[in-house]
Design an enzyme around this catalytic site. Structure first.
Site, short mmCIF file in Angstrom:
data_model
loop_
_atom_site.label_atom_id
_atom_site.label_comp_id
_atom_site.label_asym_id
_atom_site.label_seq_id
_atom_site.Cartn_x
_atom_site.Cartn_y
_atom_site.Cartn_z
N HIS B 157 0.83 -1.20 0.00
CA HIS B 157 0.00 0.00 0.00
C HIS B 157 0.87 1.26 0.00
CE1 HIS B 157 -2.86 2.87 2.21
NE2 HIS B 157 -3.38 2.69 1.01
N HIS B 181 -7.55 7.58 -4.41
CA HIS B 181 -8.21 6.29 -4.59
C HIS B 181 -9.31 6.34 -5.65
CE1 HIS B 181 -6.44 5.95 -0.51
NE2 HIS B 181 -6.22 4.70 -0.86
N ARG B 256 -15.84 18.33 19.85
CA ARG B 256 -16.14 18.45 21.26
C ARG B 256 -17.52 19.08 21.35
NH1 ARG B 256 -17.99 18.24 25.56
NH2 ARG B 256 -17.02 18.69 27.57
N CYS B 303 -8.91 22.09 22.92
CA CYS B 303 -9.84 21.86 24.03
C CYS B 303 -9.08 22.07 25.35
CB CYS B 303 -10.37 20.44 23.95
SG CYS B 303 -11.47 19.99 25.29
N TYR B 441 -14.45 24.99 33.10
CA TYR B 441 -13.39 25.66 32.34
C TYR B 441 -12.67 26.71 33.18
CZ TYR B 441 -15.41 23.20 28.39
OH TYR B 441 -15.86 22.22 27.56
#
Lengths: 597, 597
Positions: B157, B181, B256, B303, B441
C-alpha cells in the site's frame, strides 16, 4: 552609658499596649519568644562568615561574584523578615514611641549635659566604625560627623532591627527615607548614644573620590542596595525590603545601567522623533508635559537577568549575578507614546510599512554609541499598550538613575526595552540593529553553548514569562519549633499584561500546595482596582500563613505563580538554563531550619 | 488467491527506484530492515490486548474510561509512525504505484473473470468482518457491500500500513479523504482481494440505528476518530494523523460537542445581536457573507481538556479522557466580530459600559438551555483580536460538527469560547452566567479538591498556556538499534497569539536537549508568512532528527515548547494537576524501546 540605664528602666507595658497597641504588641512579642514566629529579636540568626557585617562592608564595592551572592543571602537571613513587619508601622505609632523614649531618656540622663559629654569623646576613623556592624561587635552608626553606638537601642527601635541595615555606616540615607526620623526627639535619643567623632579626613573622603571618572557624576545611591556592579551601576534591594510596600520607592528600585548616568538639563532637553511622514521633529520636556494628556500607570519592571543567581548555581553563566530583587513596581506618569506618534503624523500610511519603534538613550559609550533597542509597532501604538514617555516616577520627577528627564515605560515588557534618558525615537520597518536587540537579551536552549549560539535563531525578549519569588523567610532562616504558624511572603508578576491569578506555596518542596492570598496594594489597604484584561501591568504581593508542619526539621518552601493565561513557572532551573542566565523563572525555593528555642 | 500470486511477482526494483524515487525508496526500505528507523513493515509491534482490533471494535461506542485510553495508546503504537511518512507521498507517486500494481495484477489474474469469482463468494456478517483487523487475523475491509481480504496488500500500500486504520470496517470514509483512490485501477486492484459479500442486514443496520434518539441526526463521523464520548459526540484523531498535515482536515479535527448537533436551515438561519444601542437585531447568513468583508485566519483550536489523560495517570480527574489530539489547526473564514459589532452600533458610548461579549449556541438541552459563554470585550472589538463569525472551515461551509452554519472563532483562546451553531450575541457589562463560564473551564491549585473548590476563586479560562506534544514515535514503539538516527515529530502552540519560537527535544528524559526544526506549512512546502507579534494563532509542526544514542535500551523522549513571551511548559504533571484535568501542558514524554532487528 545612658542606653543601658534606659534599657533597665521599668516600662509600664500594660499602659503602652492600651495606648499604642500596634507598636507595643510588637515590643511585647520581642519579650515573649513563644509568641513570635521566628524566635526572639536579638537572637543571632546570622550564619557563619561571610556575615551581615562583611556584606555591609562591601555595600559600595563592585562585585558580581558568587561569593558576593552567598554573602548577600546570609545577610538577608540576618535581617529577619519578622522585623520588617515592624517597618510597616504607621508614622504615628513610631512617633508616639519615640516620644515615650524621649521622656524616659530625659529622666535617666538628666544630670549629664550633652555638650560636656561630646567634648570628652574620641575621634574615630571610618575603618573603625565599619567594624561595628553586629550585635556581637556592637552596632555603630555615624550622623553628621558624630559616631554613635546604638547596640542597646536595637531592641527598642520601632522599625525593628532593620536599623542594622545602617550598621557601620551613615544614618543619613536611611533617615532621608523614613520621614518619621525628622523629629527633634529622635535626635535627642540618638545623642544619648554618642561615643565619638568621625575624623575630618573620612568626612571628606567621599567628595575626593569623584575625580576624572566618567561615573563621577552618577547620583548618590542608597547604601542598602546590593551592588552587582558599581560602574556602570547595577544594584538591587534586599528581598525583605522589596515586598514591604506595594509601590517600590525609587531609592530601592533596582538600578540597571549600561553606561554612566548622563547629565541632562531639563530646560534644553530635546527628544528627537524620526521616521514619520512629517520628517524629524523635536519635543521639549515642556512639550511632552503640556501638549499631551498625562497618563499614569502602575507597572512592574523586571530585568531579564532577575534571579540569574539561580542559574549560576546550576552552571556558570555570563552576566551580573542578580538575586531575586531585580524587579520593582512603580507609578509612572507621562505622555502616551501612542498620542505622541499620532500627533506627529503616524497614521494609516505609516502603518503600511512601520513595524518597530526604536528608542535611543542619551547614555553613550566612548565611541558615541547610545544604548538602544526597539519594540514592535503594535505595542507602541495600541490603545491598550499603555507605553509611556514617562517624566514622573511615583509622583516625582524621574530620578537620574531611572532616566531623568524622560524614560520609556513599556509595561509588561522586559526592562531592557524601557529606555532611560530617552534621546531619540525612530519609527522603522526594521527592528533595532543594536547590540542589545540583536545579540543580547535573547533566550536560548539549555543545550546551546557559546560555540554554537546563533543570535538570529532567537527573538529579542519582549514580554516576560510568569514569575514569582519568596522574600520571607530568607533562605537559611531558623523557625522556632514552638510557633503555631509560619508566614511566607513574596511577589508574583507576569509579562504582557497578564494578571497573576494564583500563587501556590509548598512547605514540603513541592509535594503539596496551598493557595496564597494575593494583594494589589499595601497590607491592610484596599487593593488597586482590577485592570482590564491584558493590561495588568503591576505585580501582586502575596502571603500565606499556614500551620507549621509538626516534626519537620527543615522546610523547603516553594512558590509558583499562575497568570491569566494559565501559564505557570517551570519546576526546575536546569531545563531553562541558558548561557546568558536570562528568563530565570523556575519555582523559587528557600530552605529554613526548624529548631527549638 | 490472486494476492499471493501478486506478492510473488518479481518486481524490477532498480527501474522503479529510478522512475519513482519517493514511492520506491519506501518500498525498498520495507524490504531492507536495516535501513528503516523503526524496523520492518509488517512486523507486529502491537502490544498485548487490548489490541488494535479491540479498539477498532469500540470506535463507535461511548467511553471515557482509562481502559479505553490505554487501548488507544497501544493502537497508536501499532499504527507505527514510520509508515505515516508514506502517507505524505504526493498523489502522483501513489497513482503511479497503483498503475504499476494494476499492470502486474492484470498479468497475474488474467485467466479468472471477476464476475465468475464473485458468484462463488460467501456472505459474511459485519461481526465476522470486524474480527479481521490485524496481520495475524487477516486484514479485511468492506466496500460497497463487498468483503475484501487485503492482508497481503498491506505491504504494497503506497500509504503504508495506514490502511490498517480501516481494517475490519468500511473503506469508503477513508477513500473519501484520499482522492487518489478515485481511480479505476484502484478498484481493479481491490477486486483481486474480494473474498465475499456483506450481508444485506448489516448494510442496512446503520440506518436502522437512527430511531427516536436526540443524537440521531448527528452527522456521520470518520471511524478513525477515537471516541471519548458518543452522545454528545467527543472524539479526537490518532496522533500520527494529526501532524501529517499543517492544516487539519475537518474530518480529523477533534469534535467536542456538549449537546446534540442542531439541524440548522441556512436559509432561515438568523443570528440575534443584542445589547447594542440599536436594540436587538438579526443577521441572516447572507447578511454575514455580503455585508461584511470576508476575513480568513489560520488558527489552532485546543480543548481545555487536551492531554487530560496525563493528569488521570497522576490521580483521577473528572472529564473526558482526552489524549494529545484534542487540538487542530484550520483555516477559518467569516466576518470579523469587530466589524459586525461596529456596524450594529458599538462605539465609544457602548465602550463605557461594555465589558464582555456573550455567545449562545443553537444546541440546547432538554430544558431549553443553550450552550453559552463569553469573552472580554477587548478581544472582541480589537483590530488585532481577529475574532471571526466563521462560516467556512478550510475553504468549505463549516461542517455540522464544527458549527454549521456559523461558529465563533476566538483565536488564541480555549475551544470552549469558540461557540458553534451560533444563535445569539449579547454585548454586556457582565461575564456570561452560564455553567460553562462560571463553574467549568477554570483552573485550580493541585491542592484544591471537590470539597473545598470555590469556582469564584478562579478566572474563566480564556487564553491558553504554551503547549507541545510528540506525535511520533508513539509511546511504546520499538526502534531498530541498527538505525543511525531517530526522527521525532510533534506539534507546538501557545494561546494569546504568542508564537512558538522554539521546541526543545530530549532523548534522555530531560537531561540534555536539542532544538527541533519548526515549520508553519506542510513538509517541503514554504512556510506561511510570519504573523504580526501577538497574532500567531496557528501552531508549529516540529521535527528533530538526531543520532540514535548508542547503548540505550530505552529512550524517554521529551518535548517542551517556548513561546514568544518565553513562557515554557512545566516539567511535570502533579504540580499542575487539577480536579477537572484542564490545562494539562507539562512536558510530553514517550518511552520507546531500542532493540536489535
Amino acid at each position: 552609658m545612658v542606653g543601658k540605664t534606659f534599657l533597665r528602666t521599668a516600662v509600664p507595658r500594660i499602659r503602652m499596649l492600651f495606648l499604642f497597641p500596634d507598636v507595643n504588641a510588637m515590643l511585647l512579642l520581642r519579650r515573649c519568644p513563644s509568641l513570635t514566629r521566628l524566635g526572639r529579636v536579638g537572637t543571632q540568626r546570622y550564619q557563619a562568615a561571610p556575615s551581615f557585617a562583611s556584606r555591609a562592608a562591601r555595600l559600595c564595592s563592585s562585585s558580581s561574584s558568587r561569593e558576593d551572592q552567598r554573602s548577600y543571602q546570609h545577610a538577608s537571613s540576618g535581617a529577619s523578615w519578622k522585623h520588617i513587619v515592624a517597618g510597616l508601622l504607621t508614622g504615628t505609632g513610631a512617633v508616639l514611641t519615640y516620644g515615650l523614649h524621649h521622656q524616659e531618656a530625659e529622666q535617666a540622663d538628666a544630670g549629664v549635659p550633652a555638650a560636656e559629654k561630646s567634648s570628652r569623646l574620641p575621634v574615630f576613623s571610618n575603618d573603625e566604625v565599619t567594624k561595628h556592624r553586629s550585635l556581637e561587635d556592637g552596632v555603630w552608626v555615624t550622623y553628621k560627623g558624630g559616631v554613635y553606638d546604638v547596640t542597646e537601642f536595637v531592641a527598642m527601635h520601632p522599625g525593628g532591627n532593620k536599623i542594622l541595615l545602617a550598621a557601620g555606616g551613615a544614618l543619613e540615607p536611611f533617615w532621608a527615607l523614613y520621614a518619621v526620623h525628622d523629629q527633634e526627639h529622635v535626635l535627642e535619643i540618638l545623642s544619648q548614644y554618642k561615643v565619638g567623632e568621625l575624623s575630618v579626613e573620612d568626612r571628606k573622603k567621599q567628595e575626593d573620590a569623584k575625580v576624572s571618572d566618567p561615573f563621577s557624576s552618577d547620583p548618590e545611591r542608597h547604601p542598602v542596595l546590593r551592588v552587582n556592579c558599581k560602574k556602570p551601576f547595577n544594584a538591587e534591594p534586599p528581598p525583605e525590603i522589596l515586598t514591604e510596600s506595594y509601590i517600590t520607592p525609587h531609592v530601592f528600585f533596582f538600578k540597571r545601567n549600561h553606561l554612566p548616568v548622563p547629565q541632562v538639563d531639563p530646560a534644553s532637553y530635546r527628544l528627537k522623533v524620526e521616521g514619520l511622514p512629517g520628517g524629524a521633529l523635536t519635543l521639549s520636556l515642556e512639550d511632552l508635559k503640556t501638549r499631551f494628556p498625562k497618563h499614569t500607570i502602575t507597572a512592574t519592571m523586571q530585568c531579564a537577568g532577575n534571579r540569574r543567581s539561580d542559574m549560576n548555581k546550576v552552571k556558570q553563566v555570563k552576566g551580573l549575578n542578580w538575586g531575586i530583587s531585580a524587579i520593582g513596581n512603580a507609578k509612572w506618569s507621562g505622555a502616551r507614546l501612542r498620542d505622541v506618534l499620532l500627533a506627529l503624523g503616524y497614521g494609516p500610511e505609516a502603518a503600511q510599512w512601520a513595524r518597530h519603534v526604536h528608542f535611543e538613550g542619551l547614555d553613550k559609550d566612548e565611541t558615541g554609541t547610545a544604548y538602544g533597542t526597539s519594540i514592535p509597532i503594535n505595542k507602541a501604538v495600541s490603545e491598550e499598550g499603555d507605553v509611556l514617555l514617562a517624566y514622573e516616577m511615583n509622583g516625582e520627577d524621574i530620578p537620574p538613575d531611572h532616566g531623568f528627564p524622560v524614560r520609556v515605560v513599556v509595561p509588561g515588557v522586559v526592562g531592557a526595552r524601557n529606555v532611560k534618558w530617552l534621546g531619540r525615537i525612530l519609527v522603522s520597518a526594521e527592528e533595532s540593529g543594536s547590540h542589545w536587540q540583536q545579540h543580547d537579551y535573547k533566550g536560548f536552549s539549555p543545550g546551546t553553548d557559546w560555540n554554537k549560539v546563533d543570535p538570529k535563531s532567537a527573538p529579542a525578549i519582549q514580554e516576560l514569562p510568569v514569575q514569582s519569588a519568596i522574600t520571607a523567610p530568607a533562605d537559611g532562616a531558623v523557625i522556632d519549633r514552638g510557633d503555631d504558624t509560619l508566614t511566607v511572603k513574596g511577589y508574583a508578576w507576569s509579562g504582557g499584561g497578564r494578571e497573576v491569578v494564583r500563587v501556590d506555596v509548598s512547605l514540603d518542596g513541592g509535594r503539596t500546595w496551598q493557595v496564597a492570598r494575593l494583594r494589589s496594594g499595601d497590607d491592610g489597604q484596599p487593593d488597586e482596582p482590577s485592570p482590564p484584561p491584558g493590561r495588568a501591568w503591576a505585580w501582586k504581593l502575596w502571603e500565606l500563613t499556614a500551620p507549621l508542619p509538626p516534626e519537620a526539621e527543615e522546610l523547603e518552601i516553594v512558590c509558583k505563580a499562575v497568570d491569566s493565561s494559565y501559564n505557570v513557572q517551570p519546576d526546575t532551573v536546569p531545563p531553562i538554563w541558558n548561557l546568558r542566565g536570562l528568563l530565570s523563572n523556575a519555582w523559587h525555593r528557600v530552605k529554613v531550619r526548624v529548631a527549638e528555642e
